[in-house]
Write a protein that holds these residues in place. Structure first.
Motif, short mmCIF file in Angstrom:
data_model
loop_
_atom_site.label_atom_id
_atom_site.label_comp_id
_atom_site.label_asym_id
_atom_site.label_seq_id
_atom_site.Cartn_x
_atom_site.Cartn_y
_atom_site.Cartn_z
N ARG A 150 -79.70 22.92 -23.87
CA ARG A 150 -78.62 22.36 -23.07
C ARG A 150 -78.90 22.60 -21.59
N GLY A 151 -78.71 21.58 -20.77
CA GLY A 151 -78.92 21.73 -19.33
C GLY A 151 -80.32 21.34 -18.89
N ASP A 152 -81.26 21.26 -19.84
CA ASP A 152 -82.60 20.78 -19.47
C ASP A 152 -82.55 19.28 -19.21
N THR A 153 -83.59 18.77 -18.52
CA THR A 153 -83.68 17.32 -18.35
C THR A 153 -84.14 16.71 -19.67
N LEU A 154 -83.27 15.89 -20.23
CA LEU A 154 -83.59 15.28 -21.52
C LEU A 154 -84.58 14.14 -21.31
N LEU A 155 -84.28 13.24 -20.37
CA LEU A 155 -85.18 12.13 -20.04
C LEU A 155 -85.12 11.90 -18.53
N ARG A 156 -86.25 11.52 -17.97
CA ARG A 156 -86.32 11.32 -16.52
C ARG A 156 -86.05 9.86 -16.16
N ALA A 157 -85.47 9.67 -14.97
CA ALA A 157 -85.30 8.31 -14.42
C ALA A 157 -86.66 7.63 -14.44
N GLY A 158 -86.68 6.38 -14.81
CA GLY A 158 -87.95 5.64 -14.84
C GLY A 158 -88.56 5.59 -16.23
N THR A 159 -88.00 6.38 -17.16
CA THR A 159 -88.55 6.33 -18.53
C THR A 159 -88.33 4.94 -19.13
N VAL A 160 -89.38 4.40 -19.71
CA VAL A 160 -89.26 3.12 -20.43
C VAL A 160 -88.75 3.45 -21.83
N LEU A 161 -87.56 3.00 -22.12
CA LEU A 161 -86.86 3.46 -23.33
C LEU A 161 -87.35 2.73 -24.58
N ARG A 162 -87.76 3.53 -25.55
CA ARG A 162 -88.17 2.99 -26.85
C ARG A 162 -87.42 3.76 -27.94
N GLY A 163 -87.81 3.55 -29.18
CA GLY A 163 -87.08 4.15 -30.30
C GLY A 163 -86.86 5.65 -30.17
N PRO A 164 -87.92 6.46 -29.91
CA PRO A 164 -87.71 7.90 -29.85
C PRO A 164 -86.73 8.31 -28.75
N HIS A 165 -86.73 7.56 -27.63
CA HIS A 165 -85.82 7.91 -26.53
C HIS A 165 -84.37 7.64 -26.95
N TYR A 166 -84.14 6.47 -27.57
CA TYR A 166 -82.78 6.21 -28.02
C TYR A 166 -82.38 7.21 -29.10
N GLY A 167 -83.35 7.64 -29.91
CA GLY A 167 -83.08 8.63 -30.96
C GLY A 167 -82.62 9.95 -30.36
N ILE A 168 -83.33 10.43 -29.35
CA ILE A 168 -82.97 11.75 -28.79
C ILE A 168 -81.65 11.65 -28.01
#
Ligand SMILES: Nc1nc2c(c(=O)[nH]1)N[C@H]1C(S)=C(S)[C@@H](COP(=O)(O)OP(=O)(O)OC[C@H]3O[C@@H](n4cnc5c(N)ncnc54)[C@H](O)[C@@H]3O)O[C@H]1N2
Ligand code: MOO
Length: 409
Positions: A150-168
């Protein structure tokens, strides 16, 4: 005459400037689309896993109960996934399923197949189990926060969103994110010969190829495209452009046709007095080009004017617009150059970078598809590669190495 490199730089700067500040939209994670680009950093709202849980179907144990080696322990209550277990009493082993919460007091899991008996017993049946030992503390336990803190950066601005990103994002309970909105391109085919409607052609009319081919090409580069058609009528062209910018928020105007030396060059005649430049790039097809910024309804909007010949328009897009648009969309831009061997020879105008259409024969050698003419759209449609014959080359022979761009990458 401009070099290809000069013109690429000009168009890249024009597009980058226009799209430097991008609109953002809110996207529900449940409706996420592959390839969208995250506008902001997302901070993890939860530890993941949110609770310590078992990595195996087996027995939750207190490791110290097995530190002396194999032992027979009393069997506790079963712990299915999704249930909050009662604390584990030392000296007992609780049947636990993969993903089930580890009971307080337990600090390790022994897989069922290492137990004796190696199968879960009916509840209320035999009340002891033999387990091997010793086992390390933490064995087969998925600790709280071992994936995300909790509190960590989960995803950075500029990430190209694919399945794993939507999953997390979904795992973290994030319901929506802000993503970059697609740039809007107003694509205008010009020419009085263009038929107003699909259907039978009359007189000297032709169907609009560029509106169809470039719409798809622009969409591949993540643009939202408004397709329009206009005859050789400067006032109508200006009205269309203004409307596109004011009503549809177009970020970029792309035109085809009306840029060369004829008596009815509607794009050149209308836009040149308003500051758009026109000139020739040392390439074929795609020689005549226009570029600049138009003041439309109080907004400065870049204009890229491609020649009307259908092959010229498409090759202009490949050479000048695909990469800047991909870059502006936050997409990685890959080097398209591949080296291939020619299976046949060809002539090329030495003062121009000629781009021919080709495909690979079964031996992987380049065969030209159709001639160099910029009206040969069918040949383009049958080709799989663009073949580059740079400035300075007047003749290539079978066996020569050439740079090709695969068209289906
Ligand atoms: N005297 C000269 N004539 C031409 C020159 C030149 O330097 N001197 N350059 C030639 C080259 S190279 C090209 S490329 C074309 C570029 O012409 P424009 O951009 O002005 O385009 P148009 O004249 O409007 O059309 C050219 C050609 O393409 C057809 N076309 C146009 N739009 C479409 C469309 N949307 N779908 C299908 N086909 C389209 C049009 O009917 C013409 O056949 O100029 C050469 N001439
Ligand atoms: O340069 Mo034009 O684009 O050959 O046909």
């Amino acid at each position: 005459m401009r070099t290809i490199e000069e013109h690429r730089k000009t168009i890249a700067e024009l597009v980058a400037g226009a799209l430097a500040t991008r609109r953002v939209v809110v996207r529900r994670v449940s409706e996420g689309v592959s390839g969208e680009v995250l506008a902001d950093d997302v901070v993890a709202p939860l530890d993941l896993p949110p609770f310590a849980n078992s990595q195996m179907d087996g027995y939750a144990v207190v490791a110290s109960d097995l530190e002396g080696g194999a032992a027979r322990l009393a069997v506790g209550r079963r712990i299915p996934a999704g249930h909050v277990p009662a604390p584990l009493t030392p000296g007992t082993a609780a049947p636990i399923m993969t993903g089930a919460a580890l009971p307080d007091g337990a600090d390790a899991v022994v897989q069922i197949e290492r137990a004796d008996p190696p199968r879960f017993q009916d509840e209320g049946g035999a009340s002891t189990v033999s387990l091997p030992g010793p086992v390390p503390v933490g064995q087969f336990v998925r600790a709280v926060g071992s994936d995300v803190r909790r509190g960590d950066t989960l995803l950075r601005a500029g990430t190209v969103l694919r399945g794993p990103h939507y999953g997390i994002l979904a795992s973290s309970g994030v319901e929506s994110v802000r993503v970059l909105d697609a740039p809007v391109v107003l694509l205008v085919s010009t020419g009085s010969e263009l038929a107003a409607e699909p259907g039978p052609l009359g007189g000297a009319a032709i169907h609009d190829a560029n509106g169809a081919s470039l719409r798809v090409a622009l969409e591949e580069a993540d643009a939202r495209v408004i397709v329009r058609r206009v005859a050789d009528d400067g006032d109508a062209l200006l009205r269309l452009a203004r409307l596109g910018v004011e009503a549809d928020s177009a970020d970029l105007v792309v035109t085809t046709g009306g840029v060369s030396e004829g008596a009815y060059e509607v794009v050149r005649e209308t836009f040149a007095p308003r500051g758009v430049e026109f000139g020739s790039v040392a390439m074929q097809p795609g020689g005549p080009q226009g570029w600049g910024v138009l003041d439309l309804g109080g907004r400065s909007v870049p204009v890229v004017a491609f020649p009307g010949n259908p092959v010229s328009a498409l090759i202009s897009f490949e050479m000048f617009l695909r990469e800047p648009l991909q870059r502006a969309a936050g997409r990685p831009v890959q080097d398209r150059d591949r080296v291939a061997i020619l299976s046949e020879g060809a002539d090329s105008p030495p003062g121009k970078h000629q781009i021919r259409r080709g495909r690979l024969d079964p031996a992987g050698r380049v065969v030209f598809v159709g001639g160099p003419g910029s009206h040969l759209l069918h040949s383009y449609a049958l080709a799989t590669h663009l073949v580059h014959l740079p400035v300075g080359i007047s003749r290539v022979e079978a066996g020569d190495e050439v740079v090709v761009w695969p068209l289906d990458d």
